[in-house]
Structure formats: C-alpha cells, structure tokens
Design a protein around this motif. Sequence first.
Motif, PDB file in Angstrom:
ATOM      1  N   LEU A 211       9.297   2.070  13.753  1.00 32.57           N
ATOM      2  CA  LEU A 211       7.840   2.173  13.818  1.00 32.57           C
ATOM      3  C   LEU A 211       7.292   3.139  12.776  1.00 32.57           C
ATOM      4  O   LEU A 211       6.112   3.072  12.423  1.00 32.57           O
ATOM      5  CB  LEU A 211       7.412   2.617  15.217  1.00 32.57           C
ATOM      6  CG  LEU A 211       7.659   1.617  16.352  1.00 32.57           C
ATOM      7  CD1 LEU A 211       7.189   2.194  17.689  1.00 32.57           C
ATOM      8  CD2 LEU A 211       6.971   0.292  16.078  1.00 32.57           C
ATOM      9  N   ASP A 212       8.139   4.026  12.277  1.00 29.05           N
ATOM     10  CA  ASP A 212       7.694   4.970  11.252  1.00 29.05           C
ATOM     11  C   ASP A 212       7.343   4.262   9.950  1.00 29.05           C
ATOM     12  O   ASP A 212       6.612   4.807   9.117  1.00 29.05           O
ATOM     13  CB  ASP A 212       8.779   6.025  11.009  1.00 29.05           C
ATOM     14  CG  ASP A 212       8.252   7.239  10.262  1.00 29.05           C
ATOM     15  OD1 ASP A 212       7.062   7.571  10.429  1.00 29.05           O
ATOM     16  OD2 ASP A 212       9.025   7.855   9.506  1.00 29.05           O
ATOM     17  N   LEU A 213       7.859   3.044   9.762  1.00 28.76           N
ATOM     18  CA  LEU A 213       7.506   2.265   8.569  1.00 28.76           C
ATOM     19  C   LEU A 213       6.004   2.040   8.494  1.00 28.76           C
ATOM     20  O   LEU A 213       5.419   1.985   7.405  1.00 28.76           O
ATOM     21  CB  LEU A 213       8.245   0.925   8.575  1.00 28.76           C
ATOM     22  CG  LEU A 213       9.775   0.982   8.466  1.00 28.76           C
ATOM     23  CD1 LEU A 213      10.376  -0.392   8.707  1.00 28.76           C
ATOM     24  CD2 LEU A 213      10.197   1.518   7.104  1.00 28.76           C
ATOM     25  N   ILE A 214       5.367   1.905   9.661  1.00 28.85           N
ATOM     26  CA  ILE A 214       3.921   1.673   9.689  1.00 28.85           C
ATOM     27  C   ILE A 214       3.171   2.839   9.068  1.00 28.85           C
ATOM     28  O   ILE A 214       2.149   2.655   8.389  1.00 28.85           O
ATOM     29  CB  ILE A 214       3.460   1.470  11.145  1.00 28.85           C
ATOM     30  CG1 ILE A 214       4.124   0.230  11.746  1.00 28.85           C
ATOM     31  CG2 ILE A 214       1.939   1.360  11.233  1.00 28.85           C
ATOM     32  CD1 ILE A 214       3.905   0.088  13.244  1.00 28.85           C
ATOM     33  N   ASN A 215       3.682   4.045   9.269  1.00 24.06           N
ATOM     34  CA  ASN A 215       2.945   5.233   8.851  1.00 24.06           C
ATOM     35  C   ASN A 215       2.784   5.341   7.339  1.00 24.06           C
ATOM     36  O   ASN A 215       1.872   6.023   6.860  1.00 24.06           O
ATOM     37  CB  ASN A 215       3.627   6.489   9.402  1.00 24.06           C
ATOM     38  CG  ASN A 215       3.500   6.584  10.912  1.00 24.06           C
ATOM     39  OD1 ASN A 215       2.454   6.247  11.466  1.00 24.06           O
ATOM     40  ND2 ASN A 215       4.559   7.007  11.582  1.00 24.06           N
ATOM     41  N   HIS A 216       3.644   4.681   6.587  1.00 22.17           N
ATOM     42  CA  HIS A 216       3.494   4.711   5.133  1.00 22.17           C
ATOM     43  C   HIS A 216       2.180   4.050   4.698  1.00 22.17           C
ATOM     44  O   HIS A 216       1.709   4.290   3.582  1.00 22.17           O
ATOM     45  CB  HIS A 216       4.679   4.008   4.465  1.00 22.17           C
ATOM     46  CG  HIS A 216       5.986   4.713   4.683  1.00 22.17           C
ATOM     47  ND1 HIS A 216       6.273   5.939   4.146  1.00 22.17           N
ATOM     48  CD2 HIS A 216       7.082   4.363   5.404  1.00 22.17           C
ATOM     49  CE1 HIS A 216       7.481   6.316   4.516  1.00 22.17           C
ATOM     50  NE2 HIS A 216       7.984   5.383   5.275  1.00 22.17           N
ATOM     51  N   PHE A 217       1.608   3.241   5.570  1.00 21.13           N
ATOM     52  CA  PHE A 217       0.385   2.511   5.220  1.00 21.13           C
ATOM     53  C   PHE A 217      -0.818   2.966   6.057  1.00 21.13           C
ATOM     54  O   PHE A 217      -1.805   2.248   6.171  1.00 21.13           O
ATOM     55  CB  PHE A 217       0.617   1.005   5.398  1.00 21.13           C
ATOM     56  CG  PHE A 217       1.735   0.481   4.537  1.00 21.13           C
ATOM     57  CD1 PHE A 217       1.526   0.190   3.196  1.00 21.13           C
ATOM     58  CD2 PHE A 217       3.007   0.316   5.071  1.00 21.13           C
ATOM     59  CE1 PHE A 217       2.565  -0.261   2.402  1.00 21.13           C
ATOM     60  CE2 PHE A 217       4.053  -0.151   4.277  1.00 21.13           C
ATOM     61  CZ  PHE A 217       3.823  -0.432   2.935  1.00 21.13           C
ATOM     62  N   GLN A 218      -0.733   4.183   6.599  1.00 17.49           N
ATOM     63  CA  GLN A 218      -1.847   4.685   7.394  1.00 17.49           C
ATOM     64  C   GLN A 218      -3.118   4.834   6.554  1.00 17.49           C
ATOM     65  O   GLN A 218      -4.230   4.747   7.090  1.00 17.49           O
ATOM     66  CB  GLN A 218      -1.478   6.028   8.021  1.00 17.49           C
ATOM     67  CG  GLN A 218      -0.495   5.948   9.175  1.00 17.49           C
ATOM     68  CD  GLN A 218      -1.113   5.407  10.451  1.00 17.49           C
ATOM     69  OE1 GLN A 218      -2.292   5.056  10.502  1.00 17.49           O
ATOM     70  NE2 GLN A 218      -0.322   5.342  11.503  1.00 17.49           N
ATOM     71  N   ILE A 219      -2.980   5.037   5.259  1.00 21.33           N
ATOM     72  CA  ILE A 219      -4.146   5.165   4.397  1.00 21.33           C
ATOM     73  C   ILE A 219      -4.958   3.867   4.365  1.00 21.33           C
ATOM     74  O   ILE A 219      -6.178   3.881   4.124  1.00 21.33           O
ATOM     75  CB  ILE A 219      -3.725   5.578   2.958  1.00 21.33           C
ATOM     76  CG1 ILE A 219      -4.944   6.027   2.152  1.00 21.33           C
ATOM     77  CG2 ILE A 219      -2.979   4.451   2.265  1.00 21.33           C
ATOM     78  CD1 ILE A 219      -5.569   7.294   2.631  1.00 21.33           C
TER      79      ILE A 219
ATOM     80  N   PRO B 270      16.184  -0.422   4.537  1.00 19.78           N
ATOM     81  CA  PRO B 270      16.501  -0.092   5.922  1.00 19.78           C
ATOM     82  C   PRO B 270      16.299   1.387   6.230  1.00 19.78           C
ATOM     83  O   PRO B 270      16.568   2.249   5.387  1.00 19.78           O
ATOM     84  CB  PRO B 270      17.958  -0.475   6.084  1.00 19.78           C
ATOM     85  CG  PRO B 270      18.382  -1.118   4.810  1.00 19.78           C
ATOM     86  CD  PRO B 270      17.361  -0.891   3.775  1.00 19.78           C
ATOM     87  N   VAL B 271      15.833   1.660   7.430  1.00 18.34           N
ATOM     88  CA  VAL B 271      15.435   3.010   7.812  1.00 18.34           C
ATOM     89  C   VAL B 271      16.604   3.985   7.721  1.00 18.34           C
ATOM     90  O   VAL B 271      16.461   5.096   7.198  1.00 18.34           O
ATOM     91  CB  VAL B 271      14.843   2.991   9.235  1.00 18.34           C
ATOM     92  CG1 VAL B 271      14.583   4.415   9.714  1.00 18.34           C
ATOM     93  CG2 VAL B 271      13.565   2.173   9.270  1.00 18.34           C
TER      94      VAL B 271
END
Length: 328
Positions: free
Chosen positions: A35-43, A220-221
């Motif tokens: 789910l941390d992958l989503i945070n790269h696109f929080q902007i 991959p994470v």
Amino acid sequence: MRLILALVRAVLMLGALGAAALAIAGLFGSMVPELDLINHFQILLLPATAVGLVFLAVMLRGPVRGAALVFGLAGFAASASMVLPEALAARRNLPPAPAEGTVRLMTHNLFGMNYDMERVVAAILAEDPDIIVFQEYFGEQATDLHPLLLAKYPFFVRCRGGKRANLGLYSRLSFSQLDEDACPNDAYGDQRTAHILAQFTLDGDKLFSVLTSHMDWPYPVARQREQLGQLTEVVAGIEGPLVVAGDFNSTPWSYTLRRFVAESGLERQTLNLFTFPMRFYYFGAWRDTLPFLPLDQVLTRGVSVHSVETGGQTASDHLPVVVEFSVE
C-alpha cells in the motif's frame, strides 16, 4: 441525453470515491508495504480528492450524500496529511553561507537515453559545482562527457555494473576513494546497485565524505527496501560529516524513504523538490513535461546546508539538484 448525463455523473462519483479510497489506503502503507506504493503519488491524489469532495458536495443528493461527503473528506485529509507537512517544511530558512569554505555539489541522473552531453556540460558550467555525482552514467554517456569534464574536474571515479550500478563522481577537489569493493568495474556484470564513497579534506583538517548511489524502483517492494537497508548499514560505518546524494526512486511521502531517513540518522535536505519526469515518451518521441515527483535526494550529517535547488534542464528525464554546504 439524460442517460449520458447520468453515466457521466456516476463515473465522476466513482472517481471521487476511488481517489479518496486510495488516499486512505496509503495511510496503512507502514503496515502493508504494497500500500505504500500509493503514497508515491499522493501529490496527484491531493488535488483529485479536493475536486472529488467538491463534486460530491455539489452533485449528490439523497441519503448517500452524507456518507459520501464524510468518506471524501477523509480521503482529502489523508492525502493532505502526507503532502502538506513536506510543503510547509520546505519553507524553512537556511543559514547564510560563510564568506569562504563552502562546497557546491551537483547530483544528476543523466538518463540512459540522453546523448546530448554538451547540454549536460552547459548545465554544469552554469552552476559551477566543486563536486558532481552522476547516476545512469553508462558508457555511451562517458565516451562524450568524460573528456569534456577532465580539464575542470581532474579527480574522478566511475562504477560500471548492472542496471543501477553505473555511477560517476568528478571533482576539482582531490579525494580518497573508500569502500572500493562497492564500485564494480564490469559493464557486463550482474551487480545491480553500487555506491561511490569519497573522502575529502578542507583547509587541511576538515574531513567530510560524499556518497552517491542509485536505488531501484519501489516495485517489487522488498527489493528497494533491502537496498535501502544495505545503504543504512553503509552510512552507519562512515565516520564524520557526510553528504549522501543520488536517485532514490522514492518520494518523501512514502514510509519507505521516511524509514531510511530515521534509521540512517541523516537529515534530508531536498524538501518538496520536484525533479522527475522531465520527459515522457509518447506519440513516437521523447517530449518535455513538468516534473511532479521528488525522486532525487540529498541527505546530510554534520554539515551546514546553505542552499538547495534544482539546476538547469538537460536532455535527461531528471533535473539536477545543486546543494551548497560548509563543514561544521
């Protein structure tokens, strides 16, 4: 016509709720690494959730309106909690540079498909750094760029290896290379990542080190987390003032980068500094675009940083980052 409007309205409502759901899911990235992958696109999610919230407030009616508004507001708040602290921190006041004894360092991902090295040199000369570190410094780039730099930057080292292990460091200041085993010299080798560690001396007695590296993409994470864990161990073994610079392929909104900063004891200086992507490939050509991801990082320990900014655009898909510092 009514049917079309109803469909458009339904799609927009689903989009607004979907953006909110993604922003909320990102909050759990510390517990579920994927789910941390989503945070790269929080902007991108921040304006999306803001627009979605307005849409839900204006367009929805009936019993579902209240629940949808609460959910949309939660999504906007989740994204804002990730993005806004970084933006506010970037408004800090840095100490003024002393009259002498400062060092300028440039870090730049050259981009493996960038062959315009004269444009790279022009950006370097415009900033006049004392030390330059490169990522994606492949043989094609070195053939043209190396002879253009030697006259002004006679001290250098290169790493040649796997995908992310092609690095370079050029300096007008002499240095001693440390940890040489971490810098391969086999262009066909399978060592995927590497680092250059150089130790400098200022004014005869002030020692400081510069380390550059290049991390893999966040997926991959487990792979990127392992690479950052290894870099944390390297940093722990370096004594004295230190500057770490390179392409981390990770944004400051991710728990992964936050964890690295906390565990390494470094201070990240590149706050809200957008460097990627400068170019996208579409319609059969590479075309310029606006950067919205802060992937290139500078982190320090034991030095005073006086300025951090992006350099001039080259033909790379990254902007260079230039930092001026002095050794405490």
